[in-house]
Write a protein that holds these residues in place. Structure first.
Motif: not given
Length: 406
Positions: A302-303, A337, A298-299, A322-325
Motif C-alpha cells: 500500500h505504497t 491520495y 503507507s504500509y 483500493p488505496g495503494g493504487e
C-alpha cells in the motif's frame, strides 16, 4: 461514422472513439452513478458529449433493432470482474459475464468493426480456453450454441467450423493484444486486453499500432541527458540517485541513443505538476474535483505511485476502491491520495470533464475507465482503415450477374 457502445461506464472509451470521429447512436450503461456523470457533463456543456444518447438500462434489455442503418463500430468493455485477478475468477460461471450479450449485439448489428477492452486476467492460464471461445464466437457470431449445449461443446464445434474454411454469411477477422497504456503516452502502467474485429467481406488487414513511448527512453532522459529533471526544474542536489537495478540497463544502451527513437514514458509529475497542491485549499478550490482527501498511510502493499514514474494501475476494486493504487508517494516519503482531478488526468480525461459523485464513487468510475488517449489511438486506426474502403454497392445490387448480399 456511426457507433454503438455497450457497458459505457463514465465514458472513457466513448470519449476516445468520439475524438476519433465516431458518432454514438446509443450508449448503454446500467449504473446510475456513471450515467449521472455523463449527464452532468452534458448539462455543463461539454461539447463532445452533448449529443450522446445515453440509455440507463441493462444491456440485456436493450433493443438493438431500434437502431436503424449500418453501424461502423460496436465498442464496449464487458464487466471485468469475472476475469479480474482481484475478483472471483468465475468467468462463464459468473452471472456478470456479458460476453454472450456482446456476441448477440454483433449478430444483430453486423457492425463493420468492433472494439473490446478487458482486464489482463482474461489471458490467465485457467481462462485460456474460454478466451479462445470468445475469439472464435466473435469470428463466427452466427454460429450460436444449441439449446443446453455447454460452452465447451460449443467451442469444439466452433473450432471445427473455423478450421473447415467454410465462409460465413457474417464473419470477422479477429485480433487481440495485451497493451500497456504507458507505451502510448498515458502516465499509468495499465495493462489491458484489446480485441478488434473487422467484417470478413471488407477484406481489411489491420494490426495494432506499435508503442510510441518506452521506459528505456525515460531512463535515458533521467540518468544520461538529465532532460527530465531539467524540464521540471529539479536541481542536481534534489535528484534521486539512479537505482542500482537500472545501471546495468544503462550500460546496455551504450552510446547509440537507440532509446531516443521513441518518446519517454510519461510520469505522474509530467501529468499533474501544473496543478496546485490540493492541501492549499484556497487555490485548489478553483479547480473542479481537485479536493484534498486526508488519511493516506503507507504500509507494505500500500505504497502509492512514484511521482517520477508512470502511476500504478488505477483500480475500481471489487470490495471498494483500493488505496495503494490511488495514492501518490512524494519524494519526501510522504503519501497522499490522488484527487479526482489528478486521477482523471492519469486516465487522460479532459480537464473540462467533471465527476460529480463522491471521491470513492468517482475513483471507482475512473478506475473502471479506458484511458481516453489509448481509446483514441486504437479507434483512430480503425476509422482510418474504414475510410480507406472502396465504396460498397447496396445489398441486392448485381455485379457480373451475381447478386451481392449484405
Amino acid at each position: 461514422m456511426k457507433s454503438v457502445e455497450l457497458f459505457t461506464g463514465a465514458g472513457g472509451l466513448a470519449l476516445g472513439t468520439a475524438k476519433a470521429g465516431f458518432h454514438h447512436l446509443a450508449l448503454v450503461e446500467r449504473d446510475k452513478h456513471s450515467c449521472h456523470t455523463i449527464r452532468e457533463n452534458q448539462q455543463r456543456g461539454v461539447s463532445v458529449v452533448r449529443d450522446w444518447r445515453v440509455h440507463q438500462m441493462d444491456v440485456l434489455d436493450f433493443d438493438f433493432s431500434s437502431l436503424g442503418g449500418e453501424i461502423d463500430l460496436l465498442a464496449g468493455g464487458p464487466p471485468c470482474q469475472p476475469f479480474s485477478i482481484g475478483g472471483r475468477h468465475g468467468a462463464h460461471l459468473d452471472k456478470r459475464d456479458m460476453f454472450p450479450r456482446f456476441f448477440q449485439a454483433v449478430r444483430e448489428l453486423r457492425p463493420k468493426a468492433f472494439l473490446i477492452e478487458n482486464v489482463r486476467g482474461l489471458l490467465r492460464q485457467n481462462f485460456i480456453n474460454y478466451f479462445k471461445y470468445i475469439n472464435l464466437q466473435l469470428a463466427h457470431p452466427e454460429m450460436q450454441p444449441k439449446q443446453d449445449e455447454s460452452w465447451v461443446d460449443h467451442l469444439a464445434r466452433l473450432q471445427g467450423h473455423h478450421n473447415s474454411g467454410v465462409r460465413d454469411d457474417l464473419g470477422y477477422r479477429v485480433t487481440f493484444r495485451l497493451l500497456n497504456a504507458a507505451d502510448y503516452g498515458v502516465a499509468q502502467k495499465r495493462e489491458r486486453v484489446f480485441i478488434v474485429g473487422f467484417r470478413d467481406d471488407l477484406n481489411v488487414n489491420w494490426s495494432f499500432r506499435e508503442p510510441t513511448h518506452t521506459e528505456e527512453a525515460l531512463i535515458w532522459h533521467k540518468w544520461v541527458t538529465g532532460e527530465y529533471w531539467e524540464k521540471h526544474g529539479v536541481s542536481s542536489n534534489d535528484r534521486p540517485e539512479i537505482p542500482a537495478k537500472l545501471k546495468s540497463r544503462l550500460q546496455r544502451f551504450g552510446t547509440n541513443l537507440l532509446s531516443t527513437m521513441t518518446a519517454p514514458w510519461c510520469t505522474v509529475r509530467d501529468t499533474i505538476s501544473d496543478l496546485p497542491p490540493p492541501e492549499n485549499v484556497d487555490i485548489a478550490a478553483s479547480i473542479p474535483n481537485h479536493v484534498y482527501i486526508p488519511g493516506a498511510k503507507s504500509y507494505p502493499g500500500h505504497t502509492g505511485s512514484n511521482l517520477d514514474e508512470p502511476a500504478k494501475t488505477l483500480k475500481a476494486g471489487v470490495h471498494g476502491v483500493p488505496g495503494g493504487e490511488n495514492m501518490l508517494a512524494l519524494p519526501s516519503r510522504e503519501v497522499r491520495y490522488f484527487t479526482v482531478r489528478e486521477a482523471a488526468r492519469l486516465q487522460t480525461f479532459p480537464d473540462d470533464y467533471c465527476f460529480p459523485c463522491t471521491w470513492g464513487e468517482s475513483m471507482r468510475q475512473i478506475g473502471n475507465a479506458v484511458p481516453v488517449t489509448l481509446a483514441y489511438i486504437i479507434a483512430a486506426s480503425i476509422r482510418q482503415h474504414l475510410e480507406e474502403l472502396p465504396p460498397q454497392l447496396p445489398s441486392g445490387s448485381s455485379v457480373g450477374g451475381k447478386v451481392l448480399s449484405r
